[in-house]
Design a protein around this motif. Structure first.
Motif, PDB file in Angstrom:
ATOM      1  N   THR A 157       0.858  -1.178   0.000  1.00 11.77           N
ATOM      2  CA  THR A 157       0.000   0.000   0.000  1.00 11.77           C
ATOM      3  C   THR A 157       0.895   1.230   0.000  1.00 11.77           C
ATOM      4  N   ARG A 158       0.604   2.197  -0.819  1.00 11.55           N
ATOM      5  CA  ARG A 158       1.424   3.402  -0.870  1.00 11.55           C
ATOM      6  C   ARG A 158       1.310   4.140   0.459  1.00 11.55           C
ATOM      7  N   PRO A 159       2.434   4.418   1.123  1.00 12.44           N
ATOM      8  CA  PRO A 159       2.389   5.127   2.402  1.00 12.44           C
ATOM      9  C   PRO A 159       1.836   6.537   2.234  1.00 12.44           C
ATOM     10  N   GLU A 160       1.162   7.009   3.264  1.00 17.25           N
ATOM     11  CA  GLU A 160       0.579   8.345   3.225  1.00 17.25           C
ATOM     12  C   GLU A 160       1.460   9.393   3.886  1.00 17.25           C
ATOM     13  N   GLU A 161       2.496   8.962   4.632  1.00 18.71           N
ATOM     14  CA  GLU A 161       3.355   9.932   5.313  1.00 18.71           C
ATOM     15  C   GLU A 161       4.124  10.768   4.288  1.00 18.71           C
ATOM     16  N   ALA A 162       4.016  12.096   4.430  1.00 14.95           N
ATOM     17  CA  ALA A 162       4.600  13.000   3.439  1.00 14.95           C
ATOM     18  C   ALA A 162       6.121  13.010   3.481  1.00 14.95           C
ATOM     19  N   TRP A 266       5.656  -0.917  -3.233  1.00 16.61           N
ATOM     20  CA  TRP A 266       6.335   0.348  -2.985  1.00 16.61           C
ATOM     21  C   TRP A 266       7.565   0.130  -2.114  1.00 16.61           C
TER      22      TRP A 266
END
Length: 298
Positions: A157-162, A266
């Motif tokens: 899953t693509r991480p959401e942390e910027a 990812w």
């Protein structure tokens, strides 16, 4: 022991007290915090009490089965988590800046990728990079890079942390597999093998559920290898990553009415670790082997 000080150099807060409080705030109970920290719950309680005395504030409501934060506790926890993030960023920076040719690097990846793609290719990696020691963790849970559980992770899953460095390195596709003698039976008589119910939300399990049409899942396992072995024993039909199922000579791939899902893979790390030559070498290695087995374009 580290403490935070007032301007008059009077000790104010013991950092370990603050750390124990942050973990309590995150987990919600003394026992859960103790398990996370590897101490007994009495130690966590003493640390929290010491912090409350230092701040002259009540931070926790002590209930029999939980330890909810007071309004002051929630405010302090939010500030303390910011401090924890800064401390961890300093540690990451130092690891990257002081990295030597001889390095130990922890990698987290989904179990099938860790066991069947990464581990078999370690000998070749060691020949090219004899001074780098890899520690590989295969887990369905995402490793917390911000808490130092791994330096590099492969995620589905693509991480959401910027603040993370994220690179797409492949696409995992799935297929339906069985022994030839199972595949030769009438499809309406097939039985199926799936994930543990707590993992029913997984994309591949949701796909399998859509194919059942009233037929039964007769065995469940928490990992893909248990499912694969049950299918190898002739128990039924199983959904596997294509790189896993196609490589198993005992299986045939079955046609499906519903197209199989695909999940992007990812590669994740922190930018301040990226400056380390060892980190870059491991990332290039993972990109190569995962990209070859799980090509983005079919």
């Amino acid at each position: 022991m580290y403490s935070l000080y007032l301007c008059n150099n009077a000790p104010m807060i013991d950092w370990q007290d603050l750390l124990h409080f942050v973990v309590l705030a995150r987990t919600g109970s003394l026992s859960a915090a103790a398990r996370t920290l590897g101490v007994d719950h009495a130690t966590v309680g003493r640390r929290i009490a010491a912090l409350e005395r230092a701040l002259d504030l009540r931070l926790v409501d002590r209930l029999p089965r939980s330890s909810p934060l007071t309004s002051d506790g929630r405010a302090i926890a939010e500030l303390a988590m910011e401090i924890e993030e800064k401390v961890e960023a300093i540690r990451r920076y130092s690891r990257g800046a002081a990295a030597k040719p001889a390095s130990a690097i922890r990698v987290s990846a989904p179990p099938s990728i860790a066991a069947r793609l990464v581990a078999p290719n370690i000998p070749d990696f060691r020949r090219r990079h004899p001074d780098i020691t890899l520690t590989l963790s295969g887990s369905t849970e995402a490793a917390a890079l911000d808490r130092g559980e791994a330096e590099i992770a492969v995620r589905m899953t693509r991480p959401e942390e910027a603040d993370l460095l994220v690179r797409r390195i492949g696409t995992m596709r799935f297929g339906l597999y069985a022994l030839p003698k199972v595949a030769a039976q009438p499809p309406e008589s097939w039985s199926f093998i799936g994930y543990d119910l707590r993992l029913d939300h997984l994309t591949q399990q949701a796909w399998l559920n859509s194919l059942l049409a009233g037929r039964q899942i007769v065995f469940r396992a928490g990992d893909v290898f248990g499912q694969q072995e049950a299918a190898r024993a002739g128990l039924g039909v199983v959904a596997l990553p294509v790189f896993l199922g196609d490589a198993d000579p005992v299986f045939v791939r079955l046609p499906t009415a519903v197209p199989s899902p695909a999940r992007d893979l990812w590669l994740v790390t922190y930018p301040d670790l990226r400056r380390s030559p060892a980190i870059r070498s491991v990332m290039d290695f993972l990109s190569e082997i995962v990209g070859k087995a799980c090509q983005i374009r079919e």
